[in-house]
Design a protein around this motif. Structure first.
Motif, PDB file in Angstrom:
ATOM      1  N   PRO A 336       0.818  -1.211   0.000  1.00  0.00           N
ATOM      2  CA  PRO A 336       0.000   0.000   0.000  1.00  0.00           C
ATOM      3  C   PRO A 336       0.858   1.271   0.000  1.00  0.00           C
ATOM      4  O   PRO A 336       0.330   2.368  -0.193  1.00  0.00           O
ATOM      5  N   TYR A 337       2.167   1.125   0.201  1.00  0.00           N
ATOM      6  CA  TYR A 337       3.054   2.281   0.275  1.00  0.00           C
ATOM      7  C   TYR A 337       3.800   2.534  -1.042  1.00  0.00           C
ATOM      8  O   TYR A 337       4.602   3.462  -1.126  1.00  0.00           O
ATOM      9  N   LEU A 338       3.547   1.719  -2.058  1.00  0.00           N
ATOM     10  CA  LEU A 338       4.221   1.913  -3.335  1.00  0.00           C
ATOM     11  C   LEU A 338       3.625   3.118  -4.055  1.00  0.00           C
ATOM     12  O   LEU A 338       2.454   3.123  -4.420  1.00  0.00           O
ATOM     13  N   GLY A 339       4.461   4.151  -4.244  1.00  0.00           N
ATOM     14  CA  GLY A 339       4.003   5.372  -4.903  1.00  0.00           C
ATOM     15  C   GLY A 339       4.436   5.435  -6.348  1.00  0.00           C
ATOM     16  O   GLY A 339       4.506   4.408  -7.038  1.00  0.00           O
ATOM     17  N   ARG A 340       4.785   6.623  -6.805  1.00  0.00           N
ATOM     18  CA  ARG A 340       5.093   6.843  -8.212  1.00  0.00           C
ATOM     19  C   ARG A 340       6.498   6.376  -8.584  1.00  0.00           C
ATOM     20  O   ARG A 340       7.371   6.261  -7.727  1.00  0.00           O
ATOM     21  N   LEU A 341       6.669   6.131  -9.883  1.00  0.00           N
ATOM     22  CA  LEU A 341       7.984   5.900 -10.461  1.00  0.00           C
ATOM     23  C   LEU A 341       8.419   7.206 -11.101  1.00  0.00           C
ATOM     24  O   LEU A 341       7.736   7.744 -11.977  1.00  0.00           O
ATOM     25  N   THR A 342       9.542   7.747 -10.672  1.00  0.00           N
ATOM     26  CA  THR A 342      10.002   9.048 -11.169  1.00  0.00           C
ATOM     27  C   THR A 342      11.198   8.880 -12.100  1.00  0.00           C
ATOM     28  O   THR A 342      11.799   7.811 -12.195  1.00  0.00           O
ATOM     29  N   GLY A 343      11.558   9.970 -12.790  1.00  0.00           N
ATOM     30  CA  GLY A 343      12.767  10.016 -13.582  1.00  0.00           C
ATOM     31  C   GLY A 343      12.604   9.534 -15.003  1.00  0.00           C
ATOM     32  O   GLY A 343      11.496   9.298 -15.493  1.00  0.00           O
ATOM     33  N   VAL A 344      13.751   9.386 -15.687  1.00  0.00           N
ATOM     34  CA  VAL A 344      13.792   8.955 -17.081  1.00  0.00           C
ATOM     35  C   VAL A 344      14.947   7.975 -17.264  1.00  0.00           C
ATOM     36  O   VAL A 344      15.911   7.967 -16.501  1.00  0.00           O
ATOM     37  N   GLY A 345      14.855   7.155 -18.319  1.00  0.00           N
ATOM     38  CA  GLY A 345      15.914   6.208 -18.617  1.00  0.00           C
ATOM     39  C   GLY A 345      16.189   5.294 -17.445  1.00  0.00           C
ATOM     40  O   GLY A 345      15.273   4.784 -16.802  1.00  0.00           O
ATOM     41  N   ALA A 346      17.473   5.092 -17.165  1.00  0.00           N
ATOM     42  CA  ALA A 346      17.863   4.272 -16.022  1.00  0.00           C
ATOM     43  C   ALA A 346      18.019   5.101 -14.758  1.00  0.00           C
ATOM     44  O   ALA A 346      18.421   4.579 -13.714  1.00  0.00           O
ATOM     45  N   MET A 347      17.696   6.385 -14.831  1.00  0.00           N
ATOM     46  CA  MET A 347      17.760   7.275 -13.669  1.00  0.00           C
ATOM     47  C   MET A 347      16.361   7.329 -13.056  1.00  0.00           C
ATOM     48  O   MET A 347      15.565   8.231 -13.353  1.00  0.00           O
ATOM     49  N   ARG A 348      16.043   6.365 -12.209  1.00  0.00           N
ATOM     50  CA  ARG A 348      14.682   6.170 -11.719  1.00  0.00           C
ATOM     51  C   ARG A 348      14.596   6.217 -10.195  1.00  0.00           C
ATOM     52  O   ARG A 348      15.497   5.764  -9.488  1.00  0.00           O
ATOM     53  N   GLY A 349      13.487   6.779  -9.731  1.00  0.00           N
ATOM     54  CA  GLY A 349      13.187   6.799  -8.311  1.00  0.00           C
ATOM     55  C   GLY A 349      11.876   6.082  -8.047  1.00  0.00           C
ATOM     56  O   GLY A 349      10.969   6.100  -8.881  1.00  0.00           O
ATOM     57  N   ILE A 350      11.785   5.457  -6.899  1.00  0.00           N
ATOM     58  CA  ILE A 350      10.540   4.794  -6.479  1.00  0.00           C
ATOM     59  C   ILE A 350      10.078   5.451  -5.193  1.00  0.00           C
ATOM     60  O   ILE A 350      10.773   5.418  -4.172  1.00  0.00           O
ATOM     61  N   GLU A 351       8.915   6.058  -5.266  1.00  0.00           N
ATOM     62  CA  GLU A 351       8.357   6.815  -4.145  1.00  0.00           C
ATOM     63  C   GLU A 351       7.612   5.895  -3.186  1.00  0.00           C
ATOM     64  O   GLU A 351       6.922   4.965  -3.603  1.00  0.00           O
ATOM     65  N   LEU A 352       7.744   6.183  -1.907  1.00  0.00           N
ATOM     66  CA  LEU A 352       6.929   5.531  -0.892  1.00  0.00           C
ATOM     67  C   LEU A 352       5.948   6.565  -0.359  1.00  0.00           C
ATOM     68  O   LEU A 352       6.350   7.661   0.053  1.00  0.00           O
ATOM     69  N   ALA A 353       4.664   6.246  -0.435  1.00  0.00           N
ATOM     70  CA  ALA A 353       3.627   7.210  -0.084  1.00  0.00           C
ATOM     71  C   ALA A 353       2.480   6.513   0.634  1.00  0.00           C
ATOM     72  O   ALA A 353       2.256   5.311   0.482  1.00  0.00           O
ATOM     73  N   ASN A 354       1.754   7.294   1.415  1.00  0.00           N
ATOM     74  CA  ASN A 354       0.555   6.797   2.080  1.00  0.00           C
ATOM     75  C   ASN A 354      -0.619   6.766   1.102  1.00  0.00           C
ATOM     76  O   ASN A 354      -0.516   7.256  -0.029  1.00  0.00           O
ATOM     77  N   ALA A 355      -1.735   6.226   1.537  1.00  0.00           N
ATOM     78  CA  ALA A 355      -2.907   6.091   0.669  1.00  0.00           C
ATOM     79  C   ALA A 355      -3.396   7.437   0.151  1.00  0.00           C
ATOM     80  O   ALA A 355      -3.934   7.532  -0.955  1.00  0.00           O
ATOM     81  N   ASP A 356      -3.196   8.503   0.938  1.00  0.00           N
ATOM     82  CA  ASP A 356      -3.644   9.833   0.515  1.00  0.00           C
ATOM     83  C   ASP A 356      -2.600  10.567  -0.325  1.00  0.00           C
ATOM     84  O   ASP A 356      -2.783  11.743  -0.662  1.00  0.00           O
ATOM     85  N   GLY A 357      -1.511   9.883  -0.669  1.00  0.00           N
ATOM     86  CA  GLY A 357      -0.486  10.484  -1.501  1.00  0.00           C
ATOM     87  C   GLY A 357       0.599  11.228  -0.755  1.00  0.00           C
ATOM     88  O   GLY A 357       1.571  11.688  -1.367  1.00  0.00           O
ATOM     89  N   THR A 358       0.463  11.364   0.547  1.00  0.00           N
ATOM     90  CA  THR A 358       1.491  12.054   1.328  1.00  0.00           C
ATOM     91  C   THR A 358       2.722  11.152   1.481  1.00  0.00           C
ATOM     92  O   THR A 358       2.619   9.932   1.448  1.00  0.00           O
ATOM     93  N   PRO A 359       3.902  11.769   1.620  1.00  0.00           N
ATOM     94  CA  PRO A 359       5.131  10.974   1.734  1.00  0.00           C
ATOM     95  C   PRO A 359       5.108  10.024   2.920  1.00  0.00           C
ATOM     96  O   PRO A 359       4.484  10.294   3.958  1.00  0.00           O
ATOM     97  N   ALA A 360       5.828   8.907   2.761  1.00  0.00           N
ATOM     98  CA  ALA A 360       5.906   7.894   3.819  1.00  0.00           C
ATOM     99  C   ALA A 360       7.373   7.655   4.185  1.00  0.00           C
ATOM    100  O   ALA A 360       7.934   6.594   3.901  1.00  0.00           O
ATOM    101  N   PRO A 361       8.030   8.632   4.827  1.00  0.00           N
ATOM    102  CA  PRO A 361       9.454   8.490   5.151  1.00  0.00           C
ATOM    103  C   PRO A 361       9.740   7.374   6.152  1.00  0.00           C
ATOM    104  O   PRO A 361      10.809   6.763   6.105  1.00  0.00           O
TER     105      PRO A 361
END
Length: 416
Positions: A336-361
């Motif tokens: 449930p904490y899997l957020g967006r995939l950011t970046g381009v090419g092989a320069m990628r980030g995987i966001e962790l977020a709560n259900a409401d879209g707020t960050p999940a540090p």
């Protein structure tokens, strides 16, 4: 792991002590093997101890270990700068200088634009990271921890929202903020330069909006403002191209280089239009260790490996693997904490977020520990420390990359 002889102001992400590495794998002093998705924070696009780079270092060490180029030129510096100038994908003749690091390249770029324009104001962007030296701190688009307790910083520096599909800031919003800046904060005639990362690193691999980049280029041309592209992390194949600015359809006036330029050996550069690089008086640029012969030899070997064909293949393979696995995780609701995939090419980030879209540090911190215990080293980023930035070597063997992504998936499933 602790040592009273080391400053406690250095933050350690992973409390393990490494002894050796090979390509995308490292081993700790206790013998434990880790898959390395940190890559020296973007330094090791060709992996740990690439044989061609190691041999170049060994061979150069038998010939000349050091000479200050501004005292007497040496062939590795001359050879590398000639090769580097041809490697930069711009239409104009390239000139430049070598530095010890990316931050030092940024510092010298600030001197260069002041000398060339007679102005001192700089415009940077929210979320930016350009270094930890005093002047670069003010360029950074984040206070904690970089600007805390250090007092007044060199300036003047102004910040704009960074427009990207990855953070929801539109081109129109950024242009509106730009208009406000010139209406309220500073006369455009006082601006020396804009400095921007084509893909922000520290902020979580946010790709600059193409429309905004082209509007910025037009503005700089109209107002005689220098446009600086910071390619320290995004350069040398990280996005599948030589440099990330190419996807924006623009040519910067100055380009900051570092990290993977030297294949693991400390080196940086500022390159760009010759008229800019020749502005300061003799002696205005230089440095004792800048362009050390061994670093230049390693950098020459690095360029030998970075053909367009290799970069496109490596970038495409890694991008496809990451995107395929991410889409499968998303479709399978692995966390449930899997957020967006950011970046381009092989320069990628995987966001962790709560259900409401707020960050999940908190979940990211948990993921770092789970992954490390399972044999995978990860690097945090993002304004709220909630995005994992993937920096596995471009040369990572497919089986090792998949093994690392398997560990990532298993740890995602354990997040609470």
């Amino acid at each position: 792991m602790s040592s009273e002889s080391i400053s406690q102001s250095i933050n350690i992400v992973h409390p393990v002590t490494l002894s050796h590495g090979r390509n995308a794998e490292v081993w700790a002093t206790d013998g434990k093997r880790y898959i390395d998705f940190v890559g020296g924070i973007g330094v090791l696009n060709l992996g740990h101890c690439h044989p061609r780079i190691v041999e170049a270092i060994r061979e150069q060490a038998t010939r000349l270990t050091h000479y200050a180029f501004n005292a007497a030129p040496h062939t590795p510096y001359l050879d590398f700068m000639e090769r580097l100038a041809g490697f930069i994908p711009v239409s104009y003749p390239v000139s430049g200088m070598l530095t010890n690091s990316g931050a030092e390249a940024a510092e010298n770029a600030l001197k260069i634009v002041r000398g060339a324009t007679g102005r001192s104001a700089v415009i940077a962007f929210d979320g930016a990271f350009h270094g930890r030296t005093l002047a670069t701190l003010n360029l950074n688009g984040k206070v904690a921890p970089y600007k805390q307790k250090v007092g007044v910083l060199p300036g003047p520096v102004y910040h704009l929202p960074f427009p990207s599909k990855d953070n929801g800031v539109s081109c129109a919003e950024a242009l509106k903020a730009l208009d406000r800046l010139f209406s309220v904060e500073i006369d455009i005639a006082d601006v020396a330069c804009f400095i921007v990362e084509p893909v922000q690193g520290e902020a979580g691999f946010l790709a600059l909006d193409i429309e905004f980049a082209q509007a910025l280029r037009r503005l700089c041309d109209e107002k005689n403002i220098v446009l600086i592209a910071d390619e320290i992390q995004s350069g040398f194949g990280r996005t599948g191209e030589r440099f990330a600015f190419s996807r924006l359809g623009i040519e910067p006036d100055l380009i900051l280089l570092g990290k993977s330029i030297g294949g693991g050996v400390p080196l940086g550069a500022v390159v760009g239009r010759k008229a800019l690089l020749d502005t300061l008086p003799k002696g205005g640029l230089g440095g004792t260790y800048s362009g050390n012969p061994i670093a230049c030899a390693a950098a020459l070997a690095t360029l030998d490996e970075m053909s367009d064909a290799n970069l496109h293949v490596w970038g495409a393979q890694q991008e496809q693997a990451i995107v395929r696995r991410y889409e499968a995780w998303l479709a399978g609701n692995v966390s449930p904490y899997l957020g967006r995939l950011t970046g381009v090419g092989a320069m990628r980030g995987i966001e962790l977020a709560n259900a409401d879209g707020t960050p999940a540090p908190a979940q990211l911190t948990q993921l770092l520990t789970l992954a490390r215990d399972a044999g995978l080293l990860l690097m945090p980023s993002g304004k709220s420390r909630h995005i994992i930035r993937l920096l596995a070597p471009l040369t990572t063997e497919p089986a090792v990359l998949e093994e690392g992504l398997d560990i990532f998936e298993a740890c995602l499933k354990k997040l609470v």
